[in-house]
Design a protein around this motif. Structure first.
Motif, PDB file in Angstrom:
ATOM      1  N   ALA A 197       0.826  -1.206   0.000  1.00 16.71           N
ATOM      2  CA  ALA A 197       0.000   0.000   0.000  1.00 16.71           C
ATOM      3  C   ALA A 197       0.864   1.262   0.000  1.00 16.71           C
ATOM      4  O   ALA A 197       0.540   2.252  -0.667  1.00 16.71           O
ATOM      5  N   LYS A 198       1.997   1.220   0.708  1.00 22.29           N
ATOM      6  CA  LYS A 198       2.864   2.393   0.750  1.00 22.29           C
ATOM      7  C   LYS A 198       3.517   2.663  -0.598  1.00 22.29           C
ATOM      8  O   LYS A 198       3.691   3.818  -1.000  1.00 22.29           O
ATOM      9  N   HIS A 199       3.886   1.594  -1.313  1.00 21.39           N
ATOM     10  CA  HIS A 199       4.602   1.768  -2.576  1.00 21.39           C
ATOM     11  C   HIS A 199       3.665   2.001  -3.758  1.00 21.39           C
ATOM     12  O   HIS A 199       4.098   2.571  -4.765  1.00 21.39           O
ATOM     13  N   THR A 200       2.406   1.557  -3.647  1.00 22.64           N
ATOM     14  CA  THR A 200       1.504   1.638  -4.807  1.00 22.64           C
ATOM     15  C   THR A 200       0.332   2.580  -4.600  1.00 22.64           C
ATOM     16  O   THR A 200      -0.337   2.949  -5.565  1.00 22.64           O
ATOM     17  N   GLY A 201       0.048   2.931  -3.374  1.00 26.19           N
ATOM     18  CA  GLY A 201      -1.102   3.778  -3.124  1.00 26.19           C
ATOM     19  C   GLY A 201      -2.419   3.021  -3.050  1.00 26.19           C
ATOM     20  O   GLY A 201      -3.489   3.653  -3.046  1.00 26.19           O
ATOM     21  N   LEU A 202      -2.387   1.710  -2.983  1.00 25.80           N
ATOM     22  CA  LEU A 202      -3.608   0.921  -2.863  1.00 25.80           C
ATOM     23  C   LEU A 202      -4.150   0.973  -1.442  1.00 25.80           C
ATOM     24  O   LEU A 202      -3.388   1.115  -0.469  1.00 25.80           O
ATOM     25  N   ASN A 203      -5.470   0.845  -1.329  1.00 30.95           N
ATOM     26  CA  ASN A 203      -6.127   0.747  -0.027  1.00 30.95           C
ATOM     27  C   ASN A 203      -6.622  -0.690   0.166  1.00 30.95           C
ATOM     28  O   ASN A 203      -7.287  -1.243  -0.724  1.00 30.95           O
ATOM     29  N   PHE A 204      -6.304  -1.305   1.294  1.00 36.10           N
ATOM     30  CA  PHE A 204      -6.715  -2.670   1.613  1.00 36.10           C
ATOM     31  C   PHE A 204      -7.636  -2.646   2.812  1.00 36.10           C
ATOM     32  O   PHE A 204      -7.312  -2.045   3.850  1.00 36.10           O
ATOM     33  N   ILE A 205      -8.783  -3.298   2.657  1.00 34.37           N
ATOM     34  CA  ILE A 205      -9.746  -3.445   3.740  1.00 34.37           C
ATOM     35  C   ILE A 205      -9.857  -4.934   4.037  1.00 34.37           C
ATOM     36  O   ILE A 205     -10.144  -5.733   3.140  1.00 34.37           O
ATOM     37  N   PHE A 206      -9.631  -5.303   5.326  1.00 41.56           N
ATOM     38  CA  PHE A 206      -9.629  -6.703   5.716  1.00 41.56           C
ATOM     39  C   PHE A 206     -10.920  -7.045   6.450  1.00 41.56           C
ATOM     40  O   PHE A 206     -11.388  -6.283   7.311  1.00 41.56           O
ATOM     41  N   ASP A 207     -11.474  -8.199   6.072  1.00 44.59           N
ATOM     42  CA  ASP A 207     -12.633  -8.718   6.797  1.00 44.59           C
ATOM     43  C   ASP A 207     -12.214  -9.101   8.209  1.00 44.59           C
ATOM     44  O   ASP A 207     -11.046  -9.451   8.465  1.00 44.59           O
ATOM     45  N   LYS A 208     -13.152  -9.055   9.144  1.00 41.42           N
ATOM     46  CA  LYS A 208     -12.833  -9.333  10.539  1.00 41.42           C
ATOM     47  C   LYS A 208     -12.388 -10.781  10.762  1.00 41.42           C
ATOM     48  O   LYS A 208     -11.729 -11.096  11.759  1.00 41.42           O
ATOM     49  N   ASP A 209     -12.735 -11.681   9.816  1.00 46.01           N
ATOM     50  CA  ASP A 209     -12.385 -13.090   9.980  1.00 46.01           C
ATOM     51  C   ASP A 209     -11.058 -13.452   9.347  1.00 46.01           C
ATOM     52  O   ASP A 209     -10.680 -14.634   9.338  1.00 46.01           O
ATOM     53  N   VAL A 210     -10.329 -12.466   8.793  1.00 47.76           N
ATOM     54  CA  VAL A 210      -9.004 -12.759   8.255  1.00 47.76           C
ATOM     55  C   VAL A 210      -8.045 -12.956   9.432  1.00 47.76           C
ATOM     56  O   VAL A 210      -7.914 -12.091  10.315  1.00 47.76           O
ATOM     57  N   ALA A 211      -7.361 -14.107   9.466  1.00 51.17           N
ATOM     58  CA  ALA A 211      -6.478 -14.446  10.599  1.00 51.17           C
ATOM     59  C   ALA A 211      -5.313 -13.468  10.680  1.00 51.17           C
ATOM     60  O   ALA A 211      -4.797 -12.988   9.671  1.00 51.17           O
ATOM     61  N   GLN A 212      -4.878 -13.194  11.924  1.00 52.33           N
ATOM     62  CA  GLN A 212      -3.794 -12.234  12.144  1.00 52.33           C
ATOM     63  C   GLN A 212      -2.424 -12.837  11.921  1.00 52.33           C
ATOM     64  O   GLN A 212      -1.463 -12.120  11.643  1.00 52.33           O
ATOM     65  N   ASP A 213      -2.305 -14.165  12.013  1.00 52.73           N
ATOM     66  CA  ASP A 213      -0.982 -14.794  11.955  1.00 52.73           C
ATOM     67  C   ASP A 213      -0.628 -15.338  10.578  1.00 52.73           C
ATOM     68  O   ASP A 213       0.285 -16.153  10.445  1.00 52.73           O
ATOM     69  N   LEU A 214      -1.335 -14.941   9.545  1.00 60.22           N
ATOM     70  CA  LEU A 214      -1.009 -15.423   8.206  1.00 60.22           C
ATOM     71  C   LEU A 214       0.292 -14.804   7.723  1.00 60.22           C
ATOM     72  O   LEU A 214       0.578 -13.624   7.971  1.00 60.22           O
TER      73      LEU A 214
END
Length: 609
Positions: A197-214
């Motif tokens: 996101a920092k290098h490309t300017g993309l915005n990422f929105i994560f669902d609440k069920d996406v695991a934190q340790d991936l």
């Protein structure tokens, strides 16, 4: 008084001149030069308006000619042959200047020419990519002629393109498709997306069920950001949804989340050739579409599925909804028969009878007194009438029975032809109570032909042929008086494969009959030379052959769809119609123009304990 004969002579000469001119004009009309002949008749009718014969002939043939010209003009106008149509309309007006139908036809023809010019401009604009101009000109044509098929088809194409563009999901910025080099080694997934996101300017929105340790490990060179993101998600059982050109929603790839986030579209397919039920079965098996509706009356199919699955179904239906092949079978059946009958000889009586008759008149009874005085009155000789008959008869016959039907048949469909008669056969049934009933059944006699073609892609035609030729040979009457028929039959069944336009001859169904009968007087018929006087010969020779000629003409063959429809990507087992799991090949620029690759993001360190 002298003026009257002179006047009569003038009238007679004028009548003769008029009659001769009428005959000349009528000859022109009957020879096909109607316009000149009718024009001469019109001039003669002006000079002789009271000539009833001339008037009736002129009006009758003018009406027929005008109707024919108008019919030809309308057919030419419908086919787009405007020059021919205008010529025919003007021919009709020359014969009948006040014909409203011809005048209206010329007006409609002018409008058709203007519409054709507008349609040509619309087609050119559509090819050039200017859909708005093409749509405007097509609508202008429809305003003048709402039933114009070409304009309606063009409007439909533009509407479909606009609807497809409006329903298309948003795409990421084209800058994200440029090739880059990236390296991530066992890094937390969220940190990887943060660096992207920092290098490309993309915005990422994560669902609440996406695991934190991936975590993710990526080593790519000369690959686009879009492909890198997609494969990072696939390897971690995640899915994405593009919200706009620089925003991506990331969620777990589970059925529940797919149902919550995947967009569904509804698509209606109006099938022109394929059967709706069979197409629905194909869609259920290959695309696994459950939300599916079939309308047999409209031959329509409605599905509700993801855009990827709908796009796949569109290609499946495009490869199946094709016109069935048709073939024109030109069949010629010829029956050649030759009959010869000869009856020559003298027919003598077959029996001679002698009877005795007495005075009582009872045959075979005489009294003793009559026997003593026996004379010619007591005896009678009986022979057949005529006593001698001379038969001199010879008959020679040749007959050709020809049937030349032309049958247009669809591929793998049976066609039957019966040329002949239906002979009634009476069946008598007696019940237990003595009640007798009769029923009538009909027996097909004559020529019966059954064909079933199979059209191949190379324009070859396979034909299953069944031929039966039957005729009534004899009538048989039972003891109860019921009439039955003895039927002679010749049949042939075969399978052919012919080229388009090739003629095949099937022959050899021959019936050969030779009968020789003689009626002779015993003893006398064996005398040399004179024996011919005591014999009667009856010779019959009959020979017939059935010949079948069949020629297939392919009217319409199967048009195979484009290769991109016959073979295309169908996604994965988990996602029907999805993108291929593969990276595109990028061509590297020359060494002097190679930009410096972006530096790899710093390797995130594990937090201290």
């Amino acid at each position: 008084m002298r003026k009257i004969p002179t006047l009569l002579a003038v009238l007679v000469l004028a009548s003769c001149a008029t009659s001769g001119s009428f005959k000349e004009a009528r000859t022109l009309v009957e020879s096909g030069n109607e316009e000149e002949g009718l024009a001469r008749m019109a001039e003669q009718l002006k000079e002789n308006p009271d000539d009833t014969e001339l008037r009736n002939y002129y009006l009758r043939h003018r009406t027929v000619a005008v109707e024919r010209f108008l019919a030809t003009a309308e057919r030419s106008r419908a086919a787009g042959a405007f020059e021919r149509a205008e010529e025919e309309y003007r021919r009709a007006l020359r014969l009948e200047p006040d014909n409203a139908r011809a005048a209206q036809g010329l007006q409609l023809l002018a409008a058709d020419r203007a519409n054709a010019a507008l349609l040509a401009e619309a087609q050119a604009a559509l090819k050039g990519g200017d859909q708005a101009a093409a749509y405007a000109r097509a609508q202008q044509v429809l305003g003048a002629d709402p039933r114009n098929r070409e304009a309606r088809a063009l409007v439909r194409r533009v509407d479909e393109k606009n609807a497809k563009a409006a329903a298309a999901p948003p795409e990421l910025d084209a800058a994200l498709k440029k090739p880059i080099t990236m390296e991530f080694r066992d890094a937390p997934l969220r940190s990887v997306f943060e660096l992207i996101a920092k290098h490309t300017g993309l915005n990422f929105i994560f669902d609440k069920d996406v695991a934190q340790d991936l975590k993710a490990t990526v080593y790519v060179r000369n690959s686009s950001i879009d492909d890198v993101i997609r494969f990072v998600l696939v390897t971690n059982q995640l899915e994405r949804k593009v919200l706009n050109e620089n925003t991506v929603l990331v969620y777990p790839n589970t059925p529940a989340k797919q149902q919550a986030y995947k967009d569904l579209v509804v698509r209606s397919f109006y099938l022109a050739n394929a059967d709706a039920k069979q197409t629905a079965n194909m869609v259920r098996q290959l695309a696994r579409t459950r939300d599916l509706y079939v309308d047999e009356k409209l031959n329509m199919l409605v599905i509700r599925d993801t855009p990827e699955a709908v796009a796949m179904v569109e290609k499946l239906i495009a490869s199946q909804d094709l016109g069935e092949p048709e073939v024109m079978l030109e069949v010629e059946v010829l029956e050649v028969s030759h009959n010869q009958l000869a009856q020559v000889g003298i027919q003598w009586p077959g029996s001679v009878g002698l009877s005795l008759i007495g005075a009582a008149g009872v045959p075979g009874q005489i009294t003793g007194r009559e026997l003593q005085s026996f004379n010619g009155n007591n005896a009678r000789v009986t022979v057949s009438d005529p006593f001698i008959a001379l038969n001199l008869r010879q008959q020679v016959g040749r007959s050709n029975v020809l049937a030349n039907p032309r049958i247009r048949v669809k591929n793998k469909e049976k066609a039957r032809i019966h040329i002949g008669d239906k002979v009634p056969v009476v069946t008598t049934t007696a019940g237990a109570t003595g009640f007798v009933s009769e029923s009538i059944n009909y027996l097909d006699v004559g020529l019966k032909l059954e064909v079933e073609p199979i059209v191949y892609l190379e324009d070859d035609v396979g034909i299953k042929v069944g031929l039966e030729v039957s005729n009534i040979v004899n009538q048989v009457k039972s003891s109860s008086g019921t009439l039955a028929y003895q039927v002679g039959t010749r049949t042939a069944a075969t399978t052919l494969r012919l080229r388009d336009g090739e003629t095949q001859v099937l022959a050899g169904l021959i019936s050969d009959e030779d009968r020789r009968n003689a009626t002779k007087v015993p003893g006398l018929s064996r005398l040399p030379l004179l024996g011919r006087l005591f014999s009667d010969n009856d010779d019959t020779v009959s020979k017939s052959e059935v010949v079948l000629l069949i020629t297939p003409h392919v009217v319409r063959n199967l048009e195979r769809p484009a290769a991109r429809i016959e073979r295309f990507n169908s996604g994965t087992e988990a996602e029907i119609g999805g993108a291929t799991l593969g990276l595109p090949q990028y061509t590297l620029p020359p060494p002097g123009d190679t930009p410096a690759p972006p530096s790899a993001p710093p390797q995130p360190q594990a937090p201290r304990q």
